[in-house]
Design an enzyme around this catalytic site. Structure first.
Site, PDB file in Angstrom:
ATOM      1  N   GLU A   1       7.447  49.419  50.364  1.00  9.15           N
ATOM      2  CA  GLU A   1       8.234  50.431  51.245  1.00  9.15           C
ATOM      3  C   GLU A   1       7.886  51.785  50.486  1.00  9.15           C
ATOM      4  O   GLU A   1       8.187  52.237  49.607  1.00  9.15           O
ATOM      5  CB  GLU A   1       9.808  50.211  51.310  1.00  9.15           C
ATOM      6  CG  GLU A   1      10.425  51.365  52.094  1.00  9.15           C
ATOM      7  CD  GLU A   1      11.900  51.253  52.103  1.00  9.15           C
ATOM      8  OE1 GLU A   1      12.663  50.366  51.266  1.00  9.15           O
ATOM      9  OE2 GLU A   1      12.645  51.937  52.650  1.00  9.15           O
TER      10      GLU A   1
ATOM     11  N   ASP B   1       9.213  55.182  45.312  1.00  3.99           N
ATOM     12  CA  ASP B   1       9.624  56.647  45.526  1.00  3.99           C
ATOM     13  C   ASP B   1       9.605  57.622  44.073  1.00  3.99           C
ATOM     14  O   ASP B   1       9.674  56.841  43.150  1.00  3.99           O
ATOM     15  CB  ASP B   1      11.230  56.603  45.798  1.00  3.99           C
ATOM     16  CG  ASP B   1      11.279  58.024  46.699  1.00  3.99           C
ATOM     17  OD1 ASP B   1      11.784  57.819  47.772  1.00  3.99           O
ATOM     18  OD2 ASP B   1      11.451  59.024  46.019  1.00  3.99           O
TER      19      ASP B   1
ATOM     20  N   ASP C   1       8.921  62.457  54.634  1.00  2.12           N
ATOM     21  CA  ASP C   1       8.984  63.951  54.818  1.00  2.12           C
ATOM     22  C   ASP C   1       7.773  64.374  55.904  1.00  2.12           C
ATOM     23  O   ASP C   1       6.616  63.758  55.587  1.00  2.12           O
ATOM     24  CB  ASP C   1       8.612  64.698  53.419  1.00  2.12           C
ATOM     25  CG  ASP C   1       9.896  64.391  52.682  1.00  2.12           C
ATOM     26  OD1 ASP C   1      10.807  64.296  53.091  1.00  2.12           O
ATOM     27  OD2 ASP C   1       9.596  64.360  51.427  1.00  2.12           O
TER      28      ASP C   1
ATOM     29  N   ASP D   1      12.338  60.108  62.196  1.00  9.05           N
ATOM     30  CA  ASP D   1      13.055  61.017  63.341  1.00  9.05           C
ATOM     31  C   ASP D   1      12.280  62.124  63.753  1.00  9.05           C
ATOM     32  O   ASP D   1      12.707  63.032  64.781  1.00  9.05           O
ATOM     33  CB  ASP D   1      14.237  61.829  62.754  1.00  9.05           C
ATOM     34  CG  ASP D   1      13.812  62.615  61.454  1.00  9.05           C
ATOM     35  OD1 ASP D   1      13.463  61.822  60.569  1.00  9.05           O
ATOM     36  OD2 ASP D   1      13.788  63.851  61.557  1.00  9.05           O
TER      37      ASP D   1
END
Ligand SMILES: C[S@@+](CC[C@H](N)C(=O)[O-])C[C@H]1O[C@@H](n2cnc3c(N)ncnc32)[C@H](O)[C@@H]1O
Length: 224
Positions: free
Chosen positions: A50, A75, A125, A161
Site C-alpha cells: 500500500e 509512507d 496527493d 477523490d
C-alpha cells in the site's frame, strides 16, 4: 514537535515490523530486507504494497481478510503509519509490515524475489502542477520503478477523490502505455455494495466523503 508524535516515533522504533531506514543508507546501498521479505514473514506468500498508506487502513483490513497474503504499508510519515503498526501489534497480525520512506526510494527495498503482485495506491496527493508530475504515485516515472521489482501479472488499484488524478492516470498512463484496464468507477459507492473497495474507508476518504466528494477507482495492469 508534539508529545504525541514523539511518543509514536518512539513506539515505532520498538516494533519489529516497522522499518525506518536512514535516508543516507538508501542512497549508498540497498536496504538489507531487499529480496528477503519472505524470511521476515516466514512464508512464501505473495505480497501487496500500500503506497502512501497513511494510517494503513487498507494494509490492516486486507491482511485480516486475506491471511494467505502478506501486506506492507509505505509512507514517509511515521506518526501516521504508527496507527496501522499499533493495530497490527495489538492484534498480533503477523502478515503485516510498514516501511517509513519516500516511495522514490522503493527500489532499494524490493526485487523480483519478493513476490510482489499487487499495489494499492490510496488517496495519494494528486500533485496537479506540471512541474510536480513525477511525484504523482501513478506517474510513468514511478511505474517504471515498480516494474523493476513487481511480477509481470501485478495489478494496481488506485482509489482517489481527485478527478484530476483519475483522468491523468486513465488517459496519460493506462491508455498511453497500453495497460489493461480491468475496472473503472467514477463513484464507487454507487457502483459497488460490498467488498474491500467500499467496506474499507481510509482517514482521508472519510474527510472527502463528508465534503460530498465522489470516490473514483481504477484497477489496471502494471505491465502492458
Ligand atoms: C492524502 S494522504 C492519504 C493517506 C492514506 N492513504 C489515506 O487515504 O488516509 C497521502 C499520503 O501519502 C504520503 N506520501 C505522499 N507522497 C509520498 C512519497 N513520495 N513517499 C511516501 N509517502 C508519500 C503522505 O505522507 C500521506 O500520508
Amino acid at each position: 514537535m508534539g508529545k504525541n508524535k514523539l511518543k509514536r516515533f518512539a513506539e515505532n522504533a520498538t516494533f519489529d515490523h516497522v522499518f525506518q531506514p536512514v535516508q543516507k543508507e538508501l542512497v549508498e546501498v540497498d536496504h538489507e530486507m531487499k529480496g528477503k521479505w519472505h524470511s521476515f514473514f516466514k512464508n512464501d506468500h505473495p505480497i501487496t504494497l500500500e503506497l502512501g498508506c497513511g494510517g494503513g487502513e487498507y494494509t490492516v483490513d486486507l491482511a485480516k481478510r486475506y491471511p494467505e497474503r502478506n501486506y506492507i504499508g509505505i509512507d514517509i510519515k511515521g506518526a501516521r503509519l504508527w496507527k496501522g503498526a499499533r493495530i497490527a501489534y495489538d492484534e498480533k497480525l503477523t502478515n503485516i509490515a510498514f516501511i517509513r520512506t519516500r516511495i522514490h526510494n522503493i527500489t532499494s527495498f524490493f526485487n523480483q524475489e519478493d513476490g510482489i503482485d499487487e499495489l494499492w495506491i490510496t488517496f495519494p496527493d494528486p500533485q496537479p502542477r506540471e512541474g510536480k508530475s513525477k511525484k504523482r504515485l501513478t506517474s510513468l516515472a514511478l511505474l517504471e520503478k515498480y516494474r523493476e521489482f513487481a511480477h509481470k501479472n501485478c495489478i494496481v488499484h488506485l482509489k482517489t477523490d481527485s478527478r484530476f488524478l483519475f483522468d491523468y492516470t486513465l488517459h496519460e498512463v493506462i491508455k498511453a502505455e497500453g495497460l489493461k484496464l480491468h475496472t473503472m468507477s467514477e463513484d464507487v459507492y454507487q457502483d459497488y455494495n460490498s467488498g474491500p473497495l467500499v467496506e474499507v474507508q481510509t482517514f482521508y476518504e472519510k474527510i472527502w466523503l463528508k465534503d460530498g466528494l465522489k470516490i473514483h477507482y481504477l484497477q489496471f495492469t502494471l505491465f502492458p
